[in-house]
Design a protein around this motif. Structure first.
Motif, PDB file in Angstrom:
ATOM      1  N   ILE A 127      43.209  35.012  51.945  1.00  0.00           N
ATOM      2  CA  ILE A 127      42.511  35.952  51.505  1.00  0.00           C
ATOM      3  C   ILE A 127      42.648  36.361  49.667  1.00  0.00           C
ATOM      4  O   ILE A 127      44.555  36.314  49.549  1.00  0.00           O
ATOM      5  N   THR A 128      41.932  36.793  49.402  1.00  0.00           N
ATOM      6  CA  THR A 128      41.628  36.535  47.637  1.00  0.00           C
ATOM      7  C   THR A 128      41.233  38.029  47.272  1.00  0.00           C
ATOM      8  O   THR A 128      40.199  38.089  47.687  1.00  0.00           O
ATOM      9  N   LEU A 129      41.884  39.234  46.272  1.00  0.00           N
ATOM     10  CA  LEU A 129      41.598  39.986  45.743  1.00  0.00           C
ATOM     11  C   LEU A 129      41.306  39.880  44.191  1.00  0.00           C
ATOM     12  O   LEU A 129      41.862  39.833  43.539  1.00  0.00           O
ATOM     13  N   MET A 130      40.044  40.198  43.540  1.00  0.00           N
ATOM     14  CA  MET A 130      39.557  39.544  42.402  1.00  0.00           C
ATOM     15  C   MET A 130      39.088  41.022  41.709  1.00  0.00           C
ATOM     16  O   MET A 130      38.638  42.064  42.331  1.00  0.00           O
ATOM     17  N   ASP A 131      39.302  41.740  40.514  1.00  0.00           N
ATOM     18  CA  ASP A 131      38.984  42.030  39.310  1.00  0.00           C
ATOM     19  C   ASP A 131      37.511  42.470  39.407  1.00  0.00           C
ATOM     20  O   ASP A 131      37.154  41.565  39.427  1.00  0.00           O
ATOM     21  N   ARG A 132      36.708  43.090  38.998  1.00  0.00           N
ATOM     22  CA  ARG A 132      35.523  43.046  38.039  1.00  0.00           C
ATOM     23  C   ARG A 132      35.354  42.040  36.688  1.00  0.00           C
ATOM     24  O   ARG A 132      33.891  41.508  37.161  1.00  0.00           O
ATOM     25  N   ASP A 133      35.876  41.241  36.662  1.00  0.00           N
ATOM     26  CA  ASP A 133      36.536  40.157  35.246  1.00  0.00           C
ATOM     27  C   ASP A 133      36.575  39.081  36.229  1.00  0.00           C
ATOM     28  O   ASP A 133      36.362  38.165  35.569  1.00  0.00           O
ATOM     29  N   GLY A 134      36.410  39.280  37.424  1.00  0.00           N
ATOM     30  CA  GLY A 134      37.574  37.427  38.390  1.00  0.00           C
ATOM     31  C   GLY A 134      38.655  37.847  38.329  1.00  0.00           C
ATOM     32  O   GLY A 134      39.059  35.685  38.476  1.00  0.00           O
ATOM     33  N   ARG A 135      39.107  38.244  38.092  1.00  0.00           N
ATOM     34  CA  ARG A 135      40.916  37.356  37.815  1.00  0.00           C
ATOM     35  C   ARG A 135      41.333  38.209  39.120  1.00  0.00           C
ATOM     36  O   ARG A 135      41.305  38.982  39.837  1.00  0.00           O
ATOM     37  N   THR A 136      42.544  36.811  39.171  1.00  0.00           N
ATOM     38  CA  THR A 136      42.977  37.582  40.870  1.00  0.00           C
ATOM     39  C   THR A 136      44.129  38.567  40.515  1.00  0.00           C
ATOM     40  O   THR A 136      45.474  38.136  40.200  1.00  0.00           O
ATOM     41  N   VAL A 137      44.128  39.565  41.563  1.00  0.00           N
ATOM     42  CA  VAL A 137      45.551  40.678  41.427  1.00  0.00           C
ATOM     43  C   VAL A 137      46.404  40.906  42.439  1.00  0.00           C
ATOM     44  O   VAL A 137      46.705  41.357  42.373  1.00  0.00           O
ATOM     45  N   ALA A 138      45.328  39.967  43.644  1.00  0.00           N
ATOM     46  CA  ALA A 138      46.187  40.337  45.375  1.00  0.00           C
ATOM     47  C   ALA A 138      45.710  38.570  45.570  1.00  0.00           C
ATOM     48  O   ALA A 138      44.894  38.255  45.859  1.00  0.00           O
ATOM     49  N   ALA A 139      46.633  37.942  46.254  1.00  0.00           N
ATOM     50  CA  ALA A 139      46.272  36.675  47.276  1.00  0.00           C
ATOM     51  C   ALA A 139      47.705  36.588  48.050  1.00  0.00           C
ATOM     52  O   ALA A 139      48.862  36.852  47.797  1.00  0.00           O
ATOM     53  N   THR A 140      47.070  35.842  49.284  1.00  0.00           N
ATOM     54  CA  THR A 140      47.985  35.469  50.128  1.00  0.00           C
ATOM     55  C   THR A 140      49.360  34.007  49.583  1.00  0.00           C
ATOM     56  O   THR A 140      49.596  34.337  49.905  1.00  0.00           O
ATOM     57  N   ASP A 141      48.523  33.259  48.999  1.00  0.00           N
ATOM     58  CA  ASP A 141      48.366  31.871  48.923  1.00  0.00           C
ATOM     59  C   ASP A 141      48.912  33.227  46.831  1.00  0.00           C
ATOM     60  O   ASP A 141      48.174  33.031  45.764  1.00  0.00           O
ATOM     61  N   ARG A 142      50.461  32.712  46.647  1.00  0.00           N
ATOM     62  CA  ARG A 142      50.713  33.513  45.450  1.00  0.00           C
ATOM     63  C   ARG A 142      50.401  32.279  44.505  1.00  0.00           C
ATOM     64  O   ARG A 142      50.725  33.477  42.940  1.00  0.00           O
ATOM     65  N   GLY A 146      46.622  36.003  39.292  1.00  0.00           N
ATOM     66  CA  GLY A 146      45.895  35.634  37.547  1.00  0.00           C
ATOM     67  C   GLY A 146      45.516  34.723  36.796  1.00  0.00           C
ATOM     68  O   GLY A 146      44.425  34.489  36.149  1.00  0.00           O
ATOM     69  N   GLU A 147      44.928  34.165  37.741  1.00  0.00           N
ATOM     70  CA  GLU A 147      44.099  33.323  37.788  1.00  0.00           C
ATOM     71  C   GLU A 147      42.455  33.597  37.864  1.00  0.00           C
ATOM     72  O   GLU A 147      42.253  34.758  39.045  1.00  0.00           O
ATOM     73  N   THR A 148      42.048  33.197  37.083  1.00  0.00           N
ATOM     74  CA  THR A 148      40.070  34.049  36.773  1.00  0.00           C
ATOM     75  C   THR A 148      39.457  33.323  37.504  1.00  0.00           C
ATOM     76  O   THR A 148      38.953  31.816  37.110  1.00  0.00           O
ATOM     77  N   TYR A 149      38.538  33.629  38.411  1.00  0.00           N
ATOM     78  CA  TYR A 149      37.278  32.681  38.864  1.00  0.00           C
ATOM     79  C   TYR A 149      35.978  33.292  39.094  1.00  0.00           C
ATOM     80  O   TYR A 149      35.157  33.936  39.442  1.00  0.00           O
ATOM     81  N   ARG A 150      36.198  33.767  37.499  1.00  0.00           N
ATOM     82  CA  ARG A 150      34.540  34.630  36.784  1.00  0.00           C
ATOM     83  C   ARG A 150      32.976  33.620  37.405  1.00  0.00           C
ATOM     84  O   ARG A 150      32.228  34.335  37.771  1.00  0.00           O
ATOM     85  N   ASN A 151      33.297  32.256  37.226  1.00  0.00           N
ATOM     86  CA  ASN A 151      32.054  31.653  37.466  1.00  0.00           C
ATOM     87  C   ASN A 151      31.873  31.055  38.564  1.00  0.00           C
ATOM     88  O   ASN A 151      31.253  29.886  39.097  1.00  0.00           O
ATOM     89  N   ALA A 152      33.541  31.274  39.521  1.00  0.00           N
ATOM     90  CA  ALA A 152      33.227  30.225  40.871  1.00  0.00           C
ATOM     91  C   ALA A 152      31.650  30.963  41.841  1.00  0.00           C
ATOM     92  O   ALA A 152      30.875  32.148  41.383  1.00  0.00           O
ATOM     93  N   PRO A 153      31.626  30.553  42.422  1.00  0.00           N
ATOM     94  CA  PRO A 153      30.091  30.807  43.089  1.00  0.00           C
ATOM     95  C   PRO A 153      30.205  32.655  44.053  1.00  0.00           C
ATOM     96  O   PRO A 153      29.463  33.105  43.958  1.00  0.00           O
ATOM     97  N   TYR A 154      31.348  31.463  44.692  1.00  0.00           N
ATOM     98  CA  TYR A 154      31.518  33.036  45.761  1.00  0.00           C
ATOM     99  C   TYR A 154      31.521  33.921  44.919  1.00  0.00           C
ATOM    100  O   TYR A 154      31.204  35.683  45.539  1.00  0.00           O
ATOM    101  N   PHE A 155      32.166  33.940  43.554  1.00  0.00           N
ATOM    102  CA  PHE A 155      32.329  36.202  42.840  1.00  0.00           C
ATOM    103  C   PHE A 155      31.210  36.237  42.346  1.00  0.00           C
ATOM    104  O   PHE A 155      30.722  37.307  42.432  1.00  0.00           O
ATOM    105  N   VAL A 156      30.519  35.181  41.766  1.00  0.00           N
ATOM    106  CA  VAL A 156      29.273  35.493  41.260  1.00  0.00           C
ATOM    107  C   VAL A 156      28.526  36.084  42.081  1.00  0.00           C
ATOM    108  O   VAL A 156      27.289  37.046  42.135  1.00  0.00           O
ATOM    109  N   GLU A 157      27.891  35.590  43.383  1.00  0.00           N
ATOM    110  CA  GLU A 157      26.702  35.802  43.877  1.00  0.00           C
ATOM    111  C   GLU A 157      27.284  36.774  44.857  1.00  0.00           C
ATOM    112  O   GLU A 157      26.336  37.297  45.650  1.00  0.00           O
TER     113      GLU A 157
END
Length: 600
Positions: A127-142, A146-157
């Motif tokens: 489970i991953t929590l990202m802010d509105r900029d796509g930056r990972t702020v909380a995740a079960t996989d530590r 801090g990684e950014t997924y702004r262009n990831a399909p699941y974030f964009v969609e």
């Protein structure tokens, strides 16, 4: 005396020989029966095995197909259940106040721990929590923090949609990531995105423990889940070609070797498999399974092996029974062989004796033929002597007249008498030459013989008898000479015998008549017909010592000898009765045309 002793000694062995022959025939009959029974047995065994193979293959194939369909439905149900169970998680987490507060305050010190507590209960991969900029702020996989997924399909969609979004994301290594994502909002707008990764690889691991091959394709036909890792990202056709045999010939050989004739759907890794497909009620997905025929083949082969074993046992028992009978027959045959060897030795002695007797008979036959010839010569000599007496008396008269003429000094008239005497001497010489030539034995060398000349010579020898009987002779000869390859002496002997038989057959006729016809066609044919009483017994006509004459008139060898001579010359002598009465004898010989002897 030796031959009769050998013959009488062989007679007691004749029943044994017949018994041996009868046993041999029975043995051959039994042998053929055994072969036919063996062929029938093999045909029945083959038909039984073929029927069993066809029936059991069909039955076991249907059973295996039903089980595979049941497993495929179970796999599909579990997959859909897993996807639907995780589909509600992002919606619930998007309403979690703790996560919303953390996004609002930007304090994520407890967020990761909270997500970790959820993942065990939910059973998600991560489970991953990202802010509105796509930056990972909380995740079960530590590691992802801090990684950014702004262009990831699941974030964009998810940002663009007001509902939960399902995404299939290709991994760097061949494989896919399955995620559900949904945005978190408050009164001010979008706060971030919550993403739940579904662990569908556990199904691949579970499927790997079964004998079936399974793959799941999305709506585009791309394989997203498979028991073979290399199939992911390919279409079904490409996946099946991924591990085919080295060549089509090898695949054909392996397919031909499958004698159980199983219904092949496709080939997987060079092996014929059963393909089943079902629709997964999720975004147009499809699930395919490939079931091998190993279990079917093992079951069918087990039953067929039992059948073949049973037939083999029956065949072995039959061969054992036959071998016992064969052993008994072999013992009997060995005893009979010893008896037959003794009999064979005796028969060989008898055959040698018979050959010696036949040689003696051949010499006797030649002697009898010459005797018959000399008998006929003696019969003619009486008439010839009468014929010679007339020239001798005339010569005596001419000599007396010539003496008187010379005494009276009339030499010219005396020379005329001497000329007449010379003619009479020439006539007497011709008569004696004919008798000498007929009395000689024929030679073995053949030469061209004019049958017309031979016939004239034969009639000349028979002239005294013809004059005594006053027989009408009709001769019909061809314009051209008719030549054959023969011994003239023997040929004239046959003609004389035929003429004598014709004369003897007309003794009881008031107006005796003999017709002689010489014709040339494919063969040279001499026909002698008389107007006598005809032939009564055709079966014994050409046998030695058969005669219808009175005792003292003949010994019955003329026609037998004539038939043998004609056969030696390559021809044949036949007899029949004429329609108008009388007998007809016909001698046919190969004709000689331009130096070439024509075959009959």
């Amino acid at each position: 005396m030796t031959a009769p002793e050998e013959t009488s000694g062989a007679k007691p062995s004749a029943p044994r020989a017949r018994q041996s022959k009868s046993r041999t025939l029975r043995s051959r009959t039994i042998s053929w029966r055994v072969r036919i029974a063996l062929v029938v047995f093999m045909a029945v065994a083959g038909a039984t095995v073929w029927f069993t193979n066809t029936t059991l293959t069909h039955s076991f194939t249907e059973t295996t197909r039903n089980r595979a369909e049941l497993r495929l439905a179970l796999y599909s149900g579990n997959l859909v259940s897993e996807l639907r169970r995780h589909a509600i998680v992002p919606q619930l987490l998007s309403r979690d106040q703790a996560l919303i507060s953390a996004l609002q305050s930007q304090d994520f010190s407890l967020s990761t721990q909270r997500l970790i507590s959820f993942v065990d209960e939910i059973g998600a991969a991560s489970i991953t929590l990202m802010d509105r900029d796509g930056r990972t702020v909380a995740a079960t996989d530590r590691i992802r923090l801090g990684e950014t997924y702004r262009n990831a399909p699941y974030f964009v969609e998810a940002i663009r949609s007001n509902s939960t979004v399902f995404s299939v994301i290709p991994r760097e290594v061949r494989g896919y990531q399955f995620t559900y994502s949904r945005r978190l909002v408050d009164s001010s707008g979008t706060l971030g995105v919550i993403m739940v990764e579904v662990d569908l690889q556990k199904f691949e691991r579970a499927w790997a423990g079964i004998s079936d091959a399974v793959m799941v394709a999305d709506s585009t036909g791309t394989v997203v889940l498979a028991t073979e890792a290399r199939w992911r990202g390919l279409s079904e056709a490409e996946a099946l070609k991924e591990q085919t045999p080295e060549g089509a010939i090898q695949r054909a050989i392996r397919a031909t070797a499958d004698w159980t004739a199983l219904p092949t759907d496709v080939y997987l890794q060079g092996e014929a498999v059963m393909r089943l497909e079902t629709r997964v009620p999720f975004q147009g997905w499809r699930m395919m399974s490939y079931t091998t025929y190993d279990s079917i083949r093992e079951q069918v082969n087990a039953v067929i092996a039992l059948e073949i074993m049973g037939f083999a046992i029956l065949l072995a028992l039959a061969f054992y029974a036959l071998s016992r009978k064969t052993a008994l027959r072999m013992a009997l045959f060995q005893r009979e062989s010893a008896e037959l060897r003794v009999l064979n030795t005796r028969l060989q002695r008898e055959i040698a004796e018979r050959e010696r007797v036949q040689e003696t008979l051949a010499v006797a036959e030649q002697s009898l033929a010459q005797s018959s010839k000399l008998a006929a010569l003696g019969e003619m000599s009486a008439a010839v002597s009468h014929e010679l007496n007339q020239p001798l008396a005339a010569m005596k008269t001419y000599l007396a007249g010539a003496r008187l003429l010379l005494q009276r000094n009339r030499p010219e008239e005396a020379l005329s008498s001497f000329g007449r005497i010379d003619d009479l001497i020439e006539r007497m010489g011709a008569i004696t030459r004919q008798l000498k030539s007929y009395a000689r034995k024929g030679g073995d060398a053949f030469s061209p013989v004019n049958m017309g000349d031979a016939l004239a010579s034969s009639l000349s020898m028979m002239e005294p008898q013809l004059r005594q009987r006053h027989v009408k002779i009709t001769r019909i000869l061809p314009d051209e000479p008719v030549y054959v390859m023969a011994d003239r002496m023997r040929l004239e002997q046959v003609m004389v015998n035929l003429l004598r038989n014709a004369l003897d057959a007309t003794k009881s006729v008031e107006e005796p008549e003999v017709e002689i016809l010489l014709a040339a066609g494919e063969t040279a044919t001499l026909t002698v017909r008389d107007n006598g009483d005809g032939i009564q017994n055709f079966d014994s006509l050409f046998e030695p010592f058969y005669t219808t004459k009175q005792p003292g008139d003949g010994v019955g060898l003329g026609l037998a000898i004539s038939s043998g001579i004609v056969n030696d010359l390559g021809g044949r002598l036949t007899a029949r009765n004429a329609e108008a009465g009388g007998a007809v004898f016909e001698m046919q010989l190969p004709i000689l045309v331009d130096g070439i002897e024509a075959a009959e």
